[in-house]
Design a protein around this motif. Structure first.
Motif, PDB file in Angstrom:
ATOM      1  N   GLN A   1      39.656  46.678  37.752  1.00  0.00           N
ATOM      2  CA  GLN A   1      37.951  46.144  38.670  1.00  0.00           C
ATOM      3  C   GLN A   1      37.935  46.981  39.171  1.00  0.00           C
ATOM      4  O   GLN A   1      37.029  46.803  39.950  1.00  0.00           O
ATOM      5  CB  GLN A   1      37.981  44.709  39.438  1.00  0.00           C
ATOM      6  CG  GLN A   1      38.094  43.771  37.841  1.00  0.00           C
ATOM      7  CD  GLN A   1      37.859  43.196  37.182  1.00  0.00           C
ATOM      8  OE1 GLN A   1      36.270  43.621  37.184  1.00  0.00           O
ATOM      9  NE2 GLN A   1      37.577  43.417  35.795  1.00  0.00           N
ATOM     10  N   LYS A   2      38.922  48.121  38.917  1.00  0.00           N
ATOM     11  CA  LYS A   2      39.186  48.836  40.488  1.00  0.00           C
ATOM     12  C   LYS A   2      39.337  49.075  41.431  1.00  0.00           C
ATOM     13  O   LYS A   2      38.161  48.997  42.922  1.00  0.00           O
ATOM     14  CB  LYS A   2      37.457  50.397  40.062  1.00  0.00           C
ATOM     15  CG  LYS A   2      37.140  50.605  38.904  1.00  0.00           C
ATOM     16  CD  LYS A   2      37.589  51.582  38.216  1.00  0.00           C
ATOM     17  CE  LYS A   2      37.328  52.054  37.280  1.00  0.00           C
ATOM     18  NZ  LYS A   2      37.818  51.457  36.280  1.00  0.00           N
ATOM     19  N   ILE A   3      40.157  48.377  41.578  1.00  0.00           N
ATOM     20  CA  ILE A   3      40.330  47.972  43.307  1.00  0.00           C
ATOM     21  C   ILE A   3      40.751  48.322  43.969  1.00  0.00           C
ATOM     22  O   ILE A   3      41.864  49.098  43.311  1.00  0.00           O
ATOM     23  CB  ILE A   3      41.277  46.410  42.863  1.00  0.00           C
ATOM     24  CG1 ILE A   3      42.949  46.262  42.447  1.00  0.00           C
ATOM     25  CG2 ILE A   3      40.578  45.429  42.243  1.00  0.00           C
ATOM     26  CD1 ILE A   3      43.542  45.385  42.773  1.00  0.00           C
ATOM     27  N   ARG A   4      40.742  48.148  45.098  1.00  0.00           N
ATOM     28  CA  ARG A   4      42.113  48.846  46.866  1.00  0.00           C
ATOM     29  C   ARG A   4      43.846  48.588  46.309  1.00  0.00           C
ATOM     30  O   ARG A   4      43.944  48.144  45.715  1.00  0.00           O
ATOM     31  CB  ARG A   4      41.670  48.532  47.847  1.00  0.00           C
ATOM     32  CG  ARG A   4      40.575  49.055  48.510  1.00  0.00           C
ATOM     33  CD  ARG A   4      40.136  49.007  49.392  1.00  0.00           C
ATOM     34  NE  ARG A   4      38.372  49.246  50.458  1.00  0.00           N
ATOM     35  CZ  ARG A   4      38.130  49.479  51.037  1.00  0.00           C
ATOM     36  NH1 ARG A   4      39.008  49.427  52.135  1.00  0.00           N
ATOM     37  NH2 ARG A   4      36.700  50.190  51.358  1.00  0.00           N
TER      38      ARG A   4
ATOM     39  N   PRO B   1      52.889  49.918  39.391  1.00  0.00           N
ATOM     40  CA  PRO B   1      54.245  50.648  40.086  1.00  0.00           C
ATOM     41  C   PRO B   1      55.429  49.023  40.202  1.00  0.00           C
ATOM     42  O   PRO B   1      56.173  48.930  40.180  1.00  0.00           O
ATOM     43  CB  PRO B   1      54.384  52.214  40.960  1.00  0.00           C
ATOM     44  CG  PRO B   1      53.529  51.797  41.400  1.00  0.00           C
ATOM     45  CD  PRO B   1      51.823  51.693  41.316  1.00  0.00           C
ATOM     46  N   ILE B   2      54.471  48.266  41.278  1.00  0.00           N
ATOM     47  CA  ILE B   2      55.034  47.046  41.801  1.00  0.00           C
ATOM     48  C   ILE B   2      55.180  45.955  40.171  1.00  0.00           C
ATOM     49  O   ILE B   2      56.413  45.635  40.005  1.00  0.00           O
ATOM     50  CB  ILE B   2      54.310  46.318  42.469  1.00  0.00           C
ATOM     51  CG1 ILE B   2      54.584  47.425  43.876  1.00  0.00           C
ATOM     52  CG2 ILE B   2      54.568  45.538  42.661  1.00  0.00           C
ATOM     53  CD1 ILE B   2      54.099  46.302  45.383  1.00  0.00           C
ATOM     54  N   TYR B   3      54.018  46.264  39.074  1.00  0.00           N
ATOM     55  CA  TYR B   3      54.592  45.654  37.842  1.00  0.00           C
ATOM     56  C   TYR B   3      54.828  45.892  37.504  1.00  0.00           C
ATOM     57  O   TYR B   3      55.790  45.303  36.091  1.00  0.00           O
ATOM     58  CB  TYR B   3      52.518  44.857  38.225  1.00  0.00           C
ATOM     59  CG  TYR B   3      51.452  44.292  38.519  1.00  0.00           C
ATOM     60  CD1 TYR B   3      52.312  43.485  39.522  1.00  0.00           C
ATOM     61  CD2 TYR B   3      50.127  44.569  38.267  1.00  0.00           C
ATOM     62  CE1 TYR B   3      51.162  42.869  40.328  1.00  0.00           C
ATOM     63  CE2 TYR B   3      49.799  44.253  39.161  1.00  0.00           C
ATOM     64  CZ  TYR B   3      50.128  43.478  39.844  1.00  0.00           C
ATOM     65  OH  TYR B   3      48.815  42.419  40.546  1.00  0.00           O
ATOM     66  N   LEU B   4      55.703  47.121  36.415  1.00  0.00           N
ATOM     67  CA  LEU B   4      56.175  48.206  36.367  1.00  0.00           C
ATOM     68  C   LEU B   4      57.634  48.012  36.497  1.00  0.00           C
ATOM     69  O   LEU B   4      58.687  48.259  35.590  1.00  0.00           O
ATOM     70  CB  LEU B   4      55.068  49.872  36.339  1.00  0.00           C
ATOM     71  CG  LEU B   4      53.938  49.856  34.752  1.00  0.00           C
ATOM     72  CD1 LEU B   4      53.510  50.768  35.189  1.00  0.00           C
ATOM     73  CD2 LEU B   4      54.714  49.289  33.666  1.00  0.00           C
ATOM     74  N   TYR B   5      57.736  48.073  38.036  1.00  0.00           N
ATOM     75  CA  TYR B   5      59.040  47.803  38.651  1.00  0.00           C
ATOM     76  C   TYR B   5      60.213  47.340  37.447  1.00  0.00           C
ATOM     77  O   TYR B   5      61.104  47.657  36.671  1.00  0.00           O
ATOM     78  CB  TYR B   5      59.146  47.040  39.759  1.00  0.00           C
ATOM     79  CG  TYR B   5      60.505  47.358  40.168  1.00  0.00           C
ATOM     80  CD1 TYR B   5      60.895  49.034  40.260  1.00  0.00           C
ATOM     81  CD2 TYR B   5      61.449  46.176  40.382  1.00  0.00           C
ATOM     82  CE1 TYR B   5      62.678  48.984  41.098  1.00  0.00           C
ATOM     83  CE2 TYR B   5      62.572  46.701  40.965  1.00  0.00           C
ATOM     84  CZ  TYR B   5      63.109  47.418  41.066  1.00  0.00           C
ATOM     85  OH  TYR B   5      64.197  47.487  42.068  1.00  0.00           O
TER      86      TYR B   5
ATOM     87  N   GLY C   1      46.790  52.192  42.980  1.00  0.00           N
ATOM     88  CA  GLY C   1      48.064  53.040  43.165  1.00  0.00           C
ATOM     89  C   GLY C   1      49.400  52.672  42.831  1.00  0.00           C
ATOM     90  O   GLY C   1      50.171  52.855  43.133  1.00  0.00           O
ATOM     91  N   VAL C   2      49.281  51.115  44.189  1.00  0.00           N
ATOM     92  CA  VAL C   2      50.050  50.910  44.587  1.00  0.00           C
ATOM     93  C   VAL C   2      51.009  49.770  44.085  1.00  0.00           C
ATOM     94  O   VAL C   2      51.665  49.041  42.753  1.00  0.00           O
ATOM     95  CB  VAL C   2      50.151  50.224  46.096  1.00  0.00           C
ATOM     96  CG1 VAL C   2      51.501  49.110  46.610  1.00  0.00           C
ATOM     97  CG2 VAL C   2      50.117  51.299  47.046  1.00  0.00           C
TER      98      VAL C   2
END
Length: 299
Positions: A103-106, A113-117, A109-110
Motif C-alpha cells: 500500500q506504499k505505506i511510510r 527487514p523487521i519481517y524478514l529478520y 524500508g524499516v
C-alpha cells in the motif's frame, strides 16, 4: 602466420575451460557427499544394518517393520498436523503482510527487514528462544503472573495435546517474512495499467484482489507451497531445540524419528528406510513443480 592464428584459438579454448576446471572439484564433492550418500542410504534401507552398516540384503523387510511401528505412525500424523497448519498460516500471514506493505505505506524500508529478520536466524536459535518464551516457569506465563494476571495459563509446551502447536507457532514466526517477500515481489510485478483499467470500470478493492491480483500471484503461491512443504517434511532442528520431540512423542516428526532410530536405537536399516520415505515425499512435491516450470519455459 598459421602459428599466430592458432595461438588465439588455443587461448580462447583455455579460457573456456577455466570455469569448468574451477567448478569441477565442487561438482565432484557434491556428487560424492550428496548424491553418493543418497544412493548409499537407499541401499542401506534394504539391508540388515544396525549399529554399523551391513551388506546383508533383506529386501523390503525394513519398510514392512517401519509401517508397523506405532512411533512412525505418530510421527506421520504429527507431520500431517504440523505441515497443514504451518503452510496455511505462513501463507496467509505472508500474503497479508505483503498486501499491507504494497500500500506504499511510510516506513516500509524499516518494516520489511523487521519481517524478514526471523528468517536470518537458524532454526536452533528460533527453537531455543521460543522454548524460553513458552516455558511456564520463566516465559510468558511467569511474566503475566508477575504483572498480576495470576489466572493466566499458557502451558502448551508441556501439554501432550497442544505441544505440536507450539512448533507450528515457532515455524510460522520464522518463515512468514520470507513468504511475504515472495508475495510482495509478485504484487510489485503486476501491471499497474490493468489495475487502473479495472478501477475505471468500477471494480472495488475486493473484486480487484479476487479477480485480478490473486490469480496473477499463482506462481508465488506455488513457490510458497513447494518451499514450505519441503521445510515441513525435513523439520528436525526446530523440534529438537524447542521440545526435543516431547512431551513423550507428542511432537515427534519423521526427521526426529529417523535420527533416533539410526543413532539412538541402533536400527540403521529402519532409519534409512524412513529417510528414503522422506526423500520420496519431497520428490513427489519437487518433481511436478520442476516439470511444470521446465514445460512453461519451453512453451
Amino acid at each position: 602466420m598459421n602459428a599466430a592464428r592458432h595461438r588465439p584459438d588455443r587461448l580462447t579454448r583455455l579460457q573456456s575451460l577455466v570455469p569448468g576446471l574451477m567448478l569441477a572439484p565442487s561438482a565432484a564433492l557434491v556428487l560424492l557427499f550428496v548424491y553418493g550418500f543418497i544412493l548409499f542410504t537407499i541401499y542401506l534401507s534394504f539391508t540388515d544394518s544396525r549399529i554399523l552398516p551391513s551388506y546383508d540384503w533383506i529386501g523390503l523387510e525394513n519398510y514392512s517393520k517401519l509401517f508397523r511401528l506405532s512411533h512412525w505412525t505418530t510421527a506421520v500424523v504429527n507431520l500431517g498436523v504440523f505441515a497443514a497448519l504451518y503452510m496455511a498460516f505462513s501463507t496467509a500471514i505472508g500474503l497479508m503482510l505483503a498486501i499491507f506493505l504494497d500500500q506504499k505505506i511510510r516506513g516500509e524500508g524499516v518494516l520489511r527487514p523487521i519481517y524478514l529478520y526471523p528468517m536470518a536466524l537458524s532454526f536452533i536459535v528460533t527453537g531455543t528462544a521460543w522454548k524460553w518464551f513458552l516455558d511456564p516457569g520463566i516465559g510468558l506465563e511467569h511474566t503475566m503472573h508477575l504483572w498480576g494476571w495470576e489466572s493466566f495459563r499458557f502451558g502448551w509446551i508441556k501439554d501432550r495435546d497442544f505441544a505440536i502447536y507450539t512448533v507450528v507457532i515457532a515455524a510460522v514466526w520464522q518463515t512468514s517474512g520470507f513468504v511475504m517477500a515472495m508475495f510482495l515481489a509478485g504484487l510489485r510485478g503486476i501491471d499497474g495499467e490493468i489495475l487502473k483499467a479495472a478501477q475505471m470500470d468500477g471494480a472495488n478493492s475486493w473484486n480487484l484482489y479476487r479477480r485480478i491480483i490473486l490469480p496473477q500471484l499463482r506462481p508465488a503461491f506455488l513457490s510458497a507451497f513447494v518451499i514450505l512443504a519441503h521445510l515441513a517434511v525435513k523439520s528436525y532442528d526446530l523440534v529438537i531445540a524447542l521440545t526435543g520431540g516431547g512431551p513423550g512423542r507428542a511432537t515427534e516428526l519423521p526427521a526426529t524419528f529417523m535420527y533416533s532410530y539410526t543413532f539412538s536405537r541402533n536400527q540403521m536399516g529402519i532409519g534409512a528406510a524412513s529417510a528414503v520415505i522422506m526423500l520420496m515425499t519431497i520428490a513427489a512435491i519437487m518433481v511436478p513443480y520442476l516439470y511444470a516450470e521446465l514445460r512453461e519455459k519451453k512453451a
